[in-house]
Structures are given as C-alpha cells and as structure tokens.
Design a protein around this motif. Structure first.
Motif, PDB file in Angstrom:
ATOM      1  N   GLN A  82     -20.603  -5.361  18.306  1.00  0.00           N
ATOM      2  CA  GLN A  82     -19.143  -4.872  18.092  1.00  0.00           C
ATOM      3  C   GLN A  82     -18.030  -5.376  19.050  1.00  0.00           C
ATOM      4  N   TYR A 112     -27.324  -4.930  17.753  1.00  0.00           N
ATOM      5  CA  TYR A 112     -25.847  -5.009  17.037  1.00  0.00           C
ATOM      6  C   TYR A 112     -24.889  -5.486  18.048  1.00  0.00           C
ATOM      7  N   ASP A 134     -21.768  -5.694  13.939  1.00  0.00           N
ATOM      8  CA  ASP A 134     -22.533  -6.499  13.111  1.00  0.00           C
ATOM      9  C   ASP A 134     -24.075  -6.605  13.742  1.00  0.00           C
TER      10      ASP A 134
END
Length: 117
Positions: free
Chosen positions: A39, A37, A46
């Motif tokens: 950020q 992910y 995300d």
C-alpha cells in the motif's frame, strides 16, 4: 487467534534487494493461503503475490521475475524476496493469511519498504 508479524523492511537503493519475513502464530499455518500486499501513500492496498499451502504461487504482473514468495511450513513463516527494486515499489508491505472462500482473513501490522537513491 492468528497473529502475523512482518519484518525485513527498510531503505534500499534502486536495483537493490530485500527479503521480507512474516511470522505466523496462533493456528495451523499450513492450512492458510498466504499473501503479500503493498500500500503506497494515497493508494489502495494491492496484492503482490500469493502462495497456497501446497506451494502454488501467483504474482502481480509488475513483480513477476523480480519478486519470489515462499513459505517454510516447519518455521510457520512466509517470505518475499524482492530483487531489482524500483522507486515505485516504495510502500508499506502487509502479510495476509486467509482460508478463502471461508470468511477468515488476518493481517500483519505492515513493514515499510523505501526504494530511493
């Protein structure tokens, strides 16, 4: 207790490459689905890519063809090869291990990736 330790972040110029690593410990690695992910400052975290224990992968549309997720079940490690990096890829990248739909999910501490000239 599962522990995840990311490494490999840094500063790279646009168009360059980085490979992130995430070392897994504390349980049986190959029963977990792994994900990367990102950020960015002021934004939500995300999902970029996931890989199942069997090696099936999924990618965010914006990273398809540029990023590749892989795992080495013998080394208990998941990787994210990032090529053709763009300034908008600048973010803290987090490794995740989960057994969805079971309520079991773990996060690493994150590694900073900065894409800038």
């Amino acid at each position: 207790q599962v522990q995840l330790v990311e490494s490999g972040g840094g500063l790279v110029q646009p168009g360059g490459s980085l490979r992130l690593s995430c070392a897994f410990s504390g349980s049986i690695f190959n029963i977990y689905r792994m994900g990367w992910y990102r950020q960015a400052p002021g934004k939500q975290r995300d999902l970029d890519a996931t890989i199942t224990s069997g090696g099936s992968t999924n990618y965010l549309e914006s990273v398809k063809g540029r990023f590749t997720i892989s795992r080495d079940n013998g080394a208990n490690t998941v990787y994210l090869q990032m090529n053709s990096l763009k300034t908008e890829d600048t973010a803290v990248y987090y490794c995740n291990a989960n057994r969805l739909p079971l309520p079991e999910s773990y996060w690493g501490q994150g590694t900073q990736v900065t894409v800038s000239s």
